[in-house]
Design a protein around this motif. Structure first.
Motif, PDB file in Angstrom:
ATOM      1  N   VAL A 188       0.696  -1.220   0.339  1.00 52.01           N
ATOM      2  CA  VAL A 188      -0.032   0.065   0.111  1.00 52.01           C
ATOM      3  C   VAL A 188       0.858   1.453  -0.210  1.00 52.01           C
ATOM      4  O   VAL A 188       0.240   1.975  -1.042  1.00 52.01           O
ATOM      5  CB  VAL A 188      -0.859  -0.261   0.994  1.00 52.01           C
ATOM      6  CG1 VAL A 188      -1.630   1.482   1.049  1.00 52.01           C
ATOM      7  CG2 VAL A 188      -1.810  -0.875   0.830  1.00 52.01           C
ATOM      8  N   ASP A 189       2.286   1.102   0.762  1.00 60.60           N
ATOM      9  CA  ASP A 189       2.998   2.684   1.010  1.00 60.60           C
ATOM     10  C   ASP A 189       3.333   2.938  -0.741  1.00 60.60           C
ATOM     11  O   ASP A 189       3.712   3.772  -0.882  1.00 60.60           O
ATOM     12  CB  ASP A 189       3.636   2.623   1.599  1.00 60.60           C
ATOM     13  CG  ASP A 189       3.283   2.543   3.614  1.00 60.60           C
ATOM     14  OD1 ASP A 189       1.939   2.386   3.669  1.00 60.60           O
ATOM     15  OD2 ASP A 189       4.026   1.965   4.165  1.00 60.60           O
ATOM     16  N   GLU A 190       3.648   1.831  -1.088  1.00 60.00           N
ATOM     17  CA  GLU A 190       4.443   1.640  -2.280  1.00 60.00           C
ATOM     18  C   GLU A 190       3.558   2.138  -3.288  1.00 60.00           C
ATOM     19  O   GLU A 190       3.758   2.730  -4.546  1.00 60.00           O
ATOM     20  CB  GLU A 190       4.836   0.048  -3.005  1.00 60.00           C
ATOM     21  CG  GLU A 190       5.914   0.250  -4.028  1.00 60.00           C
ATOM     22  CD  GLU A 190       5.671  -0.849  -4.813  1.00 60.00           C
ATOM     23  OE1 GLU A 190       6.048  -1.236  -6.350  1.00 60.00           O
ATOM     24  OE2 GLU A 190       6.186  -2.169  -3.561  1.00 60.00           O
ATOM     25  N   ILE A 191       2.256   1.643  -3.705  1.00 59.10           N
ATOM     26  CA  ILE A 191       2.234   2.419  -4.353  1.00 59.10           C
ATOM     27  C   ILE A 191       0.933   3.530  -4.489  1.00 59.10           C
ATOM     28  O   ILE A 191       1.101   4.352  -5.197  1.00 59.10           O
ATOM     29  CB  ILE A 191       0.128   1.447  -4.247  1.00 59.10           C
ATOM     30  CG1 ILE A 191      -0.585   0.164  -4.266  1.00 59.10           C
ATOM     31  CG2 ILE A 191      -1.265   2.097  -4.632  1.00 59.10           C
ATOM     32  CD1 ILE A 191      -0.883  -0.871  -4.454  1.00 59.10           C
ATOM     33  N   PHE A 192       1.114   4.081  -3.070  1.00 55.70           N
ATOM     34  CA  PHE A 192       0.797   5.359  -2.526  1.00 55.70           C
ATOM     35  C   PHE A 192       2.126   6.362  -3.401  1.00 55.70           C
ATOM     36  O   PHE A 192       1.682   7.174  -4.130  1.00 55.70           O
ATOM     37  CB  PHE A 192       0.624   5.641  -0.866  1.00 55.70           C
ATOM     38  CG  PHE A 192      -0.643   5.397  -0.550  1.00 55.70           C
ATOM     39  CD1 PHE A 192      -1.595   4.790  -0.884  1.00 55.70           C
ATOM     40  CD2 PHE A 192      -1.016   6.098   0.765  1.00 55.70           C
ATOM     41  CE1 PHE A 192      -2.863   4.268  -0.727  1.00 55.70           C
ATOM     42  CE2 PHE A 192      -2.159   5.528   1.296  1.00 55.70           C
ATOM     43  CZ  PHE A 192      -3.234   4.864   0.272  1.00 55.70           C
ATOM     44  N   GLU A 193       3.566   6.136  -2.938  1.00 54.41           N
ATOM     45  CA  GLU A 193       4.375   6.976  -3.616  1.00 54.41           C
ATOM     46  C   GLU A 193       4.776   6.833  -5.130  1.00 54.41           C
ATOM     47  O   GLU A 193       4.528   7.473  -5.613  1.00 54.41           O
ATOM     48  CB  GLU A 193       5.326   6.354  -3.092  1.00 54.41           C
ATOM     49  CG  GLU A 193       5.537   5.752  -1.333  1.00 54.41           C
ATOM     50  CD  GLU A 193       7.342   5.124  -1.098  1.00 54.41           C
ATOM     51  OE1 GLU A 193       7.781   4.668  -1.647  1.00 54.41           O
ATOM     52  OE2 GLU A 193       7.161   5.226   0.312  1.00 54.41           O
ATOM     53  N   ARG A 194       4.292   5.936  -5.759  1.00 54.39           N
ATOM     54  CA  ARG A 194       3.664   6.065  -6.863  1.00 54.39           C
ATOM     55  C   ARG A 194       2.775   6.800  -7.986  1.00 54.39           C
ATOM     56  O   ARG A 194       3.020   7.222  -9.005  1.00 54.39           O
ATOM     57  CB  ARG A 194       4.019   4.663  -7.207  1.00 54.39           C
ATOM     58  CG  ARG A 194       4.795   3.563  -7.598  1.00 54.39           C
ATOM     59  CD  ARG A 194       4.943   2.085  -7.402  1.00 54.39           C
ATOM     60  NE  ARG A 194       4.716   1.347  -9.213  1.00 54.39           N
ATOM     61  CZ  ARG A 194       3.828   0.667  -9.132  1.00 54.39           C
ATOM     62  NH1 ARG A 194       3.948  -0.743  -8.025  1.00 54.39           N
ATOM     63  NH2 ARG A 194       3.598   0.096 -10.668  1.00 54.39           N
ATOM     64  N   VAL A 195       1.278   6.785  -7.682  1.00 52.23           N
ATOM     65  CA  VAL A 195       0.742   7.338  -7.293  1.00 52.23           C
ATOM     66  C   VAL A 195       0.755   8.639  -7.149  1.00 52.23           C
ATOM     67  O   VAL A 195       0.216  10.130  -8.089  1.00 52.23           O
ATOM     68  CB  VAL A 195      -0.694   6.806  -6.507  1.00 52.23           C
ATOM     69  CG1 VAL A 195      -1.770   7.493  -7.467  1.00 52.23           C
ATOM     70  CG2 VAL A 195      -0.571   5.478  -8.097  1.00 52.23           C
ATOM     71  N   ALA A 196       1.481   9.620  -6.029  1.00 52.13           N
ATOM     72  CA  ALA A 196       1.143  10.193  -5.626  1.00 52.13           C
ATOM     73  C   ALA A 196       1.804  11.658  -6.463  1.00 52.13           C
ATOM     74  O   ALA A 196       1.413  12.851  -6.451  1.00 52.13           O
ATOM     75  CB  ALA A 196       2.404  10.589  -4.068  1.00 52.13           C
ATOM     76  N   PRO A 197       3.138  11.404  -7.591  1.00 49.56           N
ATOM     77  CA  PRO A 197       3.357  12.576  -7.953  1.00 49.56           C
ATOM     78  C   PRO A 197       2.698  12.715  -9.840  1.00 49.56           C
ATOM     79  O   PRO A 197       2.191  13.652 -10.132  1.00 49.56           O
ATOM     80  CB  PRO A 197       4.474  11.679  -8.764  1.00 49.56           C
ATOM     81  CG  PRO A 197       4.967  11.041  -7.736  1.00 49.56           C
ATOM     82  CD  PRO A 197       3.972  10.173  -7.187  1.00 49.56           C
ATOM     83  N   LEU A 198       1.324  11.752  -9.796  1.00 50.99           N
ATOM     84  CA  LEU A 198       0.519  12.476 -10.947  1.00 50.99           C
ATOM     85  C   LEU A 198      -0.933  12.752 -10.037  1.00 50.99           C
ATOM     86  O   LEU A 198      -1.157  12.956  -8.930  1.00 50.99           O
ATOM     87  CB  LEU A 198      -0.587  10.659 -11.177  1.00 50.99           C
ATOM     88  CG  LEU A 198       0.959   9.353 -11.410  1.00 50.99           C
ATOM     89  CD1 LEU A 198       0.612   7.882 -11.425  1.00 50.99           C
ATOM     90  CD2 LEU A 198       1.786   9.797 -12.173  1.00 50.99           C
ATOM     91  N   ASP A 199      -1.659  13.313 -10.961  1.00 51.87           N
ATOM     92  CA  ASP A 199      -2.848  13.566 -10.808  1.00 51.87           C
ATOM     93  C   ASP A 199      -3.846  12.878 -10.632  1.00 51.87           C
ATOM     94  O   ASP A 199      -4.503  12.972 -11.719  1.00 51.87           O
ATOM     95  CB  ASP A 199      -3.270  15.053 -12.203  1.00 51.87           C
ATOM     96  CG  ASP A 199      -4.047  15.162 -12.121  1.00 51.87           C
ATOM     97  OD1 ASP A 199      -5.014  16.279 -10.747  1.00 51.87           O
ATOM     98  OD2 ASP A 199      -4.736  16.107 -13.012  1.00 51.87           O
ATOM     99  N   CYS A 200      -3.949  12.742  -9.765  1.00 51.09           N
ATOM    100  CA  CYS A 200      -4.828  10.995  -9.120  1.00 51.09           C
ATOM    101  C   CYS A 200      -5.283  11.022  -7.201  1.00 51.09           C
ATOM    102  O   CYS A 200      -3.993  10.886  -7.587  1.00 51.09           O
ATOM    103  CB  CYS A 200      -4.402   9.773  -9.831  1.00 51.09           C
ATOM    104  SG  CYS A 200      -5.866   8.418  -9.441  1.00 51.09           S
ATOM    105  N   GLY A 201      -6.201  11.598  -7.180  1.00 53.05           N
ATOM    106  CA  GLY A 201      -6.230  11.150  -5.883  1.00 53.05           C
ATOM    107  C   GLY A 201      -5.917   9.090  -5.139  1.00 53.05           C
ATOM    108  O   GLY A 201      -6.286   8.909  -5.755  1.00 53.05           O
ATOM    109  N   LEU A 202      -5.936   9.621  -3.895  1.00 48.16           N
ATOM    110  CA  LEU A 202      -5.718   8.459  -3.587  1.00 48.16           C
ATOM    111  C   LEU A 202      -7.078   7.824  -2.643  1.00 48.16           C
ATOM    112  O   LEU A 202      -7.740   8.614  -1.877  1.00 48.16           O
ATOM    113  CB  LEU A 202      -4.538   8.353  -2.696  1.00 48.16           C
ATOM    114  CG  LEU A 202      -3.180   8.158  -3.541  1.00 48.16           C
ATOM    115  CD1 LEU A 202      -1.921   8.030  -2.828  1.00 48.16           C
ATOM    116  CD2 LEU A 202      -2.915   6.565  -4.520  1.00 48.16           C
ATOM    117  N   GLY A 203      -7.898   6.777  -2.221  1.00 51.59           N
ATOM    118  CA  GLY A 203      -8.219   5.628  -1.572  1.00 51.59           C
ATOM    119  C   GLY A 203      -7.837   4.950  -0.744  1.00 51.59           C
ATOM    120  O   GLY A 203      -7.494   4.033  -1.571  1.00 51.59           O
ATOM    121  N   MET A 204      -9.274   4.657   0.173  1.00 55.57           N
ATOM    122  CA  MET A 204      -8.122   3.172   0.463  1.00 55.57           C
ATOM    123  C   MET A 204      -9.468   2.444   1.649  1.00 55.57           C
ATOM    124  O   MET A 204     -10.974   3.938   2.449  1.00 55.57           O
ATOM    125  CB  MET A 204      -6.929   3.862   1.968  1.00 55.57           C
ATOM    126  CG  MET A 204      -6.422   3.169   2.783  1.00 55.57           C
ATOM    127  SD  MET A 204      -5.395   1.468   1.578  1.00 55.57           S
ATOM    128  CE  MET A 204      -5.508   0.245   3.148  1.00 55.57           C
TER     129      MET A 204
END
Length: 240
Positions: A188-204
């Motif tokens: 989960v932490d890895e997914i968050f790190e990979r998506v963070a620079p993108l123009d996309c939100g995160l949900g959990m």
């Protein structure tokens, strides 16, 4: 609606499984920000979903529907009822979510209709409605498999995607791990790190108050338990 899935601290919704319009109306009197009607692991028909959506709206509690990509024929029906968007479980590739985005937007392949509840039965401003459908519908792919993890940047980069949703339980099982295994937290932490620079939100998904507190500052939205789970656990905790 889009801002609920695109701004921090996280908005909070719950999986809605009871199919009860009365429960939806009651939850509108709580601090919840939205309902996630579960068409994957519950069984609401279209008429029931319409009643639940309407009941939530009485207290400004909007609804998104989780539905499997195999049921694409129902997507437009659900949105015509007034759902604000869709969550798509087991999203594995960008091509899958691009096809769905095209199916639910008028600038893609969606059939036009204004006589629906979402179109206020023909009384909604046409240009405003078309703009809303094409730009503000919520689309939330769930990342729950090795393929989804592998392709998460490409999935999150699809223009129509509002936020991705990480499903930790299926993520564990799909990697042959016990639910709650620490390796899943690392994924989960890895997914968050990979998506963070993108123009996309995160949900959990947050199954406990501790999860809610842990992820609230790191995500745009959280799904806290379910209406049925909260009901039964309340009685169990009190009476056992």
């Amino acid at each position: 609606m889009n801002e609920l899935f695109a701004e921090r601290p996280a908005s909070v919704g719950t999986f809605f499984k009871s199919n009860s319009a009365m429960v939806a109306e009651a939850l509108g009197h709580t601090p919840l920000d939205f309902l996630l009607i579960d068409r994957q692991h519950a069984s609401p028909d279209l008429e029931t979903m319409e009643s639940v959506i309407r009941a939530g709206e009485l207290n400004s509690l909007p609804s998104v529907v989780r539905i499997d990509k195999a049921n694409q024929g129902l997507f437009v029906n659900i949105l015509d009822l007034g759902a604000q968007g869709l969550m798509i479980p087991q999203t594995n590739t960008a091509d899958e979510i691009t096809e769905i985005a095209d199916a639910i937007r008028y600038q893609g392949n969606r059939s036009y209709a204004m006589s629906t509840r979402a179109g206020r039965f023909g009384n909604r401003d046409r240009e405003e409605y078309l703009e809303w459908v094409n730009n503000d519908l919520v689309l939330l792919p769930q990342i729950e498999s090795p393929a989804g993890v592998k392709n998460v940047e490409e999935i999150a980069s699809v223009d129509a995607v509002t936020s991705i949703m990480v499903g930790p339980a299926d993520l564990a099982l799909s990697h042959d791990l016990p639910i709650g295994d620490e390796t899943v937290d690392e994924m989960v932490d890895e997914i968050f790190e990979r998506v963070a620079p993108l123009d996309c939100g995160l949900g959990m998904y947050a199954g406990t108050p501790e999860d809610l507190n842990r992820y609230r500052s790191e995500t745009e939205f959280l799904i806290f338990g379910s209406d049925v789970g909260t009901l039964t656990s309340r009685y169990s905790d009190t009476l056992e």
